[in-house]
Design an enzyme around this catalytic site. Structure first.
Site, PDB file in Angstrom:
ATOM      1  N   GLU A 127      97.044  21.785  -2.233  1.00 16.82           N
ATOM      2  CA  GLU A 127      95.960  22.111  -1.030  1.00 16.82           C
ATOM      3  C   GLU A 127      96.150  20.480  -0.140  1.00 16.82           C
ATOM      4  OE1 GLU A 127      91.833  23.066  -1.058  1.00 16.82           O
ATOM      5  OE2 GLU A 127      91.920  23.208   1.133  1.00 16.82           O
ATOM      6  N   GLY A 267      88.090  14.754  -4.409  1.00 19.97           N
ATOM      7  CA  GLY A 267      87.070  14.806  -5.352  1.00 19.97           C
ATOM      8  C   GLY A 267      87.807  15.721  -6.644  1.00 19.97           C
ATOM      9  N   ALA A 268      88.020  16.941  -6.111  1.00 17.14           N
ATOM     10  CA  ALA A 268      88.546  17.877  -7.043  1.00 17.14           C
ATOM     11  C   ALA A 268      89.269  19.213  -6.368  1.00 17.14           C
ATOM     12  CB  ALA A 268      87.265  18.444  -7.928  1.00 17.14           C
ATOM     13  N   MET A 269      89.884  19.848  -7.190  1.00 22.23           N
ATOM     14  CA  MET A 269      90.606  21.153  -6.593  1.00 22.23           C
ATOM     15  C   MET A 269      90.502  22.267  -7.312  1.00 22.23           C
ATOM     16  SD  MET A 269      92.284  21.992  -4.335  1.00 22.23           S
ATOM     17  CE  MET A 269      93.070  23.645  -3.917  1.00 22.23           C
ATOM     18  N   GLU A 270      89.931  23.500  -6.544  1.00 19.63           N
ATOM     19  CA  GLU A 270      89.427  24.537  -7.182  1.00 19.63           C
ATOM     20  C   GLU A 270      90.763  25.484  -7.546  1.00 19.63           C
ATOM     21  OE1 GLU A 270      89.067  23.685  -3.682  1.00 19.63           O
ATOM     22  OE2 GLU A 270      89.380  25.544  -2.381  1.00 19.63           O
ATOM     23  N   GLU A 304      83.488  23.555  -7.067  1.00 13.52           N
ATOM     24  CA  GLU A 304      84.811  23.885  -7.465  1.00 13.52           C
ATOM     25  C   GLU A 304      84.613  25.293  -8.117  1.00 13.52           C
ATOM     26  OE1 GLU A 304      86.784  22.426  -6.030  1.00 13.52           O
ATOM     27  OE2 GLU A 304      85.912  20.575  -5.564  1.00 13.52           O
ATOM     28  N   HIS A 307      83.871  27.828  -5.748  1.00  9.77           N
ATOM     29  CA  HIS A 307      84.973  28.237  -5.053  1.00  9.77           C
ATOM     30  C   HIS A 307      85.779  29.460  -5.383  1.00  9.77           C
ATOM     31  CE1 HIS A 307      85.883  25.844  -1.690  1.00  9.77           C
ATOM     32  NE2 HIS A 307      85.922  24.741  -2.052  1.00  9.77           N
ATOM     33  N   GLU A 326      84.812  25.928   2.804  1.00  5.83           N
ATOM     34  CA  GLU A 326      84.331  24.740   2.571  1.00  5.83           C
ATOM     35  C   GLU A 326      82.657  24.605   2.991  1.00  5.83           C
ATOM     36  OE1 GLU A 326      85.328  22.696   0.551  1.00  5.83           O
ATOM     37  OE2 GLU A 326      87.530  23.417   0.451  1.00  5.83           O
TER      38      GLU A 326
HETATM   39 ZN   LIG Z   1      85.724  22.704  -1.641  1.00  3.36          ZN
END
Ligand SMILES: [Zn+2]
Length: 885
Positions: A127, A267-270, A304, A307, A326
């Site tokens: 992303e 921060g992080a990815m789903e 996450e 999501h 988001e």
């Molecule tokens: Zn998000």
């Protein structure tokens, strides 16, 4: 590996659907020592809803094309056209199979998008547009396909091979290579693709969903971090349970993997069933992570996970709709944290972040609505506005429709759109239709930028016992938009007597009064609300729970604020009244200092703090929030021309004055909160620690502070107390500070995450010596400009959280920062662009600083081959100039 700077503007109105459908994607990764071969087989057919296209248009960057074949026949140069960002396949039939082989060099990839290295392993971040660095593909969120992925690699070097979905096969080849095949049964866009290959260890647990599906949960980390994953796992289990209980949403696969990396831009990815996390949001042990870290981990793990429905099952049609997934998912994670901890404290912290970081964005050169209309580089629009203001818009749906109405809307949204890529309008339509309401005017929140100002005034007719509340709104014009329309603003309110009692409310036209709290809806430029039977002139309590993301202007007297602060039934209003009282006091002293007068401390503020410290009934976490003075960033936000040094001096004067006037009271609360014998991470203990440490920070302004901090540091068994004491000593430049820093470094020098804290503490020390200190930190062997966490903890903290250091009047802070931005741009444009944002508010300072910042912006703009990321930020910032002449 350079991007071209001449990238064109992408506009929302120009959206057209992709003319092809990719039902099935088969990928094979041959991971080698230095290079990786990616073979893709794409099953493509014409999208009958679109005008037929002659070519198949695929995105691709920074890769070597090995071969292309169509329905089994190799294409020569006449069959396709390749540019630096595209591959066009000519004269494709209505349905075909396209096979493409490319070679990429992940080990040379420093952008941290696409496939790249971290420590001993390889991982992906796709992303928003990273998949096009892996293979040629229609890299846009509305192309959803089923993926089958085979990973092949040397077994000794890459023992763990992960991708999305379920693992459906594995085996070994001669020569030490092995393979694993993954099949994801859910169609997804390319931005949710992920792969991980390398040497990782994991912890495992199980979760059984309401309908009886057994899910295997794993958290993968580098082997030395295996003892720091329990909290992440616990948070995941809590998230899964909470989403079932509150939203009725269950997990849909048999496996859920989380992988932690030290090298991550966000921060992080789903990614579907294979979340990739910045290690900051996974790893925690009491001696290495603070209470805020623990809460951050829980929140991001939740985010996450949530999501999986809001983002993955239903995704965005195009990147302009980013807030669709988001804003909604941030709202969900905020609600999750509120249900797990103190709702009031969570709300206060979120509002604090919105005001100090999103309001400036709305007022600056990058102002944009939560659904932007145009961008050059989409990575620049992962903003506080899209995320946090977007969540506020979702919260207003919830406020207006209530929990039941909101959940009805969510159910209809999934019923209509599961498996699809949709728009914010689709979400609004589901909310409106499910509740039988017209949300037309509410929709303006999606298209209008800027922070609305809510003005409150009132009149009282003592004879008729009638009280009229006048509400009006105006949204100032912004850099991107000049004409603003009235918005729908829900205003939760109540009325208080002068001794603090809640008054019953009866609006004109109502037979009898009901309750003492109301939701008024302002949807015109101005409206008046008439209350009858009001026995005395009341004090209005407005925007309870911060019911809309607006600035509020209400002419409260100091005495009225003190009543609200002590008695209002709403915790947010109590806190906000305390903030406003301190804010007035600090800004009053900024003016006095400018005039050369002596600063003064109003007795009303001392009394108010005395009352707060004596409040033994309230949640200590709330008391801590109320005691914390407004930050220098927020104070800057409310001044017309920012007086950096004045704010710092006046705030310090007020803090020190309160601390010395109430030293015994601070000490008493501090001592009361020190009685916990053993460390625990339950919410009550966390709240007690937060009150203890805010008291310590005041006490450090008194003679007894350094001794207390030294003792706390020596006796601490957890990072929250350690860091509060260390930071306190360092910031007041105590004699013990230097030794304390050295021994902290000695203890933690091999621990990247803990060292980030050591860097941050020093990068944030206020004053003119900051520039020199930051230069030393940049030369420290533990610092690396290619690691985003390090960049954030030194360069980010210095430029965005150390106003007196960054804005040193000689401009040395600006020069240092611009040097770092330029160095970073050639490695990681996305991070460089984020750091450039420190200059965004440059027009709000005095002429000297404005000139110095403009010089640095122009210096950055003149760099050859500047990335589109940084170029977009810089040219918008320089564009602010015309508004300020
Ligand atoms: Zn998000």
């Amino acid at each position: 590996m350079k991007n071209s700077t001449a990238r064109k503007i992408v506009r929302r109105v120009e959206y057209t659907p992709y003319p092809w459908i990719l039902d099935h994607v088969v990928l094979r990764f041959e991971i080698g020592d230095d290079t990786t071969r990616v073979l893709s087989r794409l099953h493509i057919r014409r999208n009958d809803a679109c005008a037929p296209a002659a070519d198949i248009d695929l995105d691709g960057q920074d890769m070597e094309l090995i071969s292309v074949s169509l329905d089994g026949l190799p294409l020569d140069d006449s069959g396709f056209t390749k540019t630096s960002e595209q591959l066009l396949i000519h004269d494709a039939p209505a349905s075909c199979t396209l096979e493409i082989e490319v070679q990429i060099e992940p080990l040379k990839n420093t952008t941290l998008t696409g496939l790249y290295p971290s420590g001993d392993f390889l991982l992906t971040q796709c992303e928003a547009e990273g998949f096009r660095r892996i293979t040629y593909f229609p890299d846009r969120p509305d192309v959803m396909s089923r993926y089958e992925v085979t990973l092949v690699a040397d077994k000794a070097r890459y023992p763990v091979l992960l991708s999305n979905g379920n693992s459906v096969g594995s085996g070994e080849f001669e020569g030490g290579r092995h393979w694993v095949r993954w099949d994801d049964p859910f169609a997804k866009p390319s931005y949710l693709f992920a792969l991980v290959a390398g040497h990782l260890s994991f912890i495992e647990d199980q979760f059984t969903t309401t309908s009886g599906r057994n899910v295997t949960l794993r958290v993968f980390v580098e082997p030395e971090n295996l003892d720091r994953c329990d909290h992440a796992m616990e948070s995941l289990i809590h998230s899964m349970k909470w989403d079932e209980d509150r939203f009725g949403l269950e997990y849909d696969l048999d496996i859920y993997n989380i992988v932690a990396t030290n090298d991550f831009n966000m921060g992080a990815m789903e990614n579907k069933s294979l979340n990739i996390f910045n290690s900051k949001y996974v790893l925690a042990r009491p001696d290495t992570a603070t209470d805020l870290d623990y809460q951050g981990i829980e929140g991001v793990i939740g985010h996450e996970y949530f999501h999986n429905w809001t983002g993955n099952r239903v995704t965005c049609q195009d990147w302009f709709q980013l807030t669709l997934k988001e804003g909604l998912t941030v709202f969900r994670d905020q609600e999750f944290s509120s249900d797990m901890h103190s709702r009031a404290v969570k709300r206060i912290r979120d509002v604090r972040a919105l005001r100090s970081r999103q309001f400036p964005e709305d007022a600056g050169p990058m102002s944009h609505p939560i659904r932007p209309d145009k961008y050059i580089e989409i990575n620049n629009f992962y903003t506080m506005t899209v995320y946090q203001k977007g969540a506020e818009i979702i919260r207003m749906y919830h406020t207006l429709l209530g929990e039941d109405g909101f959940q009805k809307g969510i159910r209809l949204y999934f019923q209509r759109h599961d498996g699809m890529a949709v728009t914010c309008d689709d979400f609004m339509a589901a909310m409106a239709d499910a509740n039988g309401v017209d949300l037309g005017r509410f929709g303006r929140w999606y298209g209008q930028s800027g922070t609305p100002e809510l003005k409150v005034s009132s009149s009282y007719d003592a004879d008729a016992k009638i009280y009229t509340l006048h509400l009006s709104q105006v949204t100032p014009s912004t850099h991107d938009q000049s004409n603003k329309q009235p918005l729908v603003i829900p205003v939760a309110m109540g009325l208080l007597s002068k001794d603090g009692h809640a008054l019953p409310l009866r609006l004109q036209g109502e037979q009898e009064g009901t309750g003492s709290s109301r939701l008024l809806v302002l949807d015109e430029e101005q409206q008046s609300f008439v209350f009858e039977g009001v026995e005395e002139r009341p004090i209005p309590s407005v925007l309870r729970g911060y019911s809309a993301p607006v600035k509020i202007d209400c002419p409260y007297s100091t005495a009225e604020l003190a009543v609200l602060m002590a008695h209002d039934s709403d915790a947010f209003v109590r806190w906000d009244s305390a903030q406003l009282l301190s804010q007035r006091e600090i800004l009053g002293n900024v003016s006095r200092l400018v005039e050369g007068a002596e600063p003064v401390l109003a007795p009303e503020l001392v009394d108010a703090y005395d009352a707060l410290l004596a409040d033994l009934d309230s949640d200590p976490g709330l008391v801590a929030e109320a005691l914390a003075l407004p930050g220098e960033d927020y104070l800057a936000e409310v001044m017309p021309v920012v007086d950096v040094d004045g704010i710092h001096a006046a705030r310090k004067f007020v803090k020190s004055g309160l601390a010395n006037a109430l030293q015994q009271q601070f000490l008493q609360r501090y001592t009361d909160m020190c009685t916990d014998q053993v460390y625990s991470k339950d919410p009550v203990s966390m709240a007690r620690r937060s009150l203890k440490n805010i008291c310590l920070s005041f006490l450090l302004e008194t003679a007894s502070g350094e001794g207390l901090a030294e003792a706390q540091l020596a006796g601490s068994d957890n990072m929250t107390d350690t860091l509060a004491a260390l930071q306190g000593l360092v910031w007041v430049e105590a004699p013990a500070a230097e030794t304390a820093l050295q021994s902290f470094e000695h203890q933690w020098r091999d621990d990247a995450l803990v060292m980030d804290k050591w860097f941050s503490i020093q990068a944030s020390i206020p004053g003119e010596h900051a520039v020199g200190r930051v230069k030393t930190l940049l030369d420290h062997p533990g610092f690396s400009i290619s690691n985003p966490n390090k960049v954030r903890s030194v360069i980010g903290v210095f430029s965005m959280m150390n106003p007196t250091g960054f804005h040193t009047a000689d401009g040395s802070g600006y020069r240092l920062h611009a040097d770092q931005v330029i160095a970073l741009d050639s490695l990681n444009p996305q991070m460089a662009a984020r750091m450039t944002g420190a200059f965004n508010s440059w027009t709000r300072y005095d002429e000297n600083r404005r000139n110095l910042m403009r010089t640095e912006l122009k210096r950055i703009a003149a760099v050859q081959n500047l990335s589109p990321d940084v170029s977009e930020i810089v040219s918008n910032a320089i564009g602010m100039d015309k508004n300020n002449k």
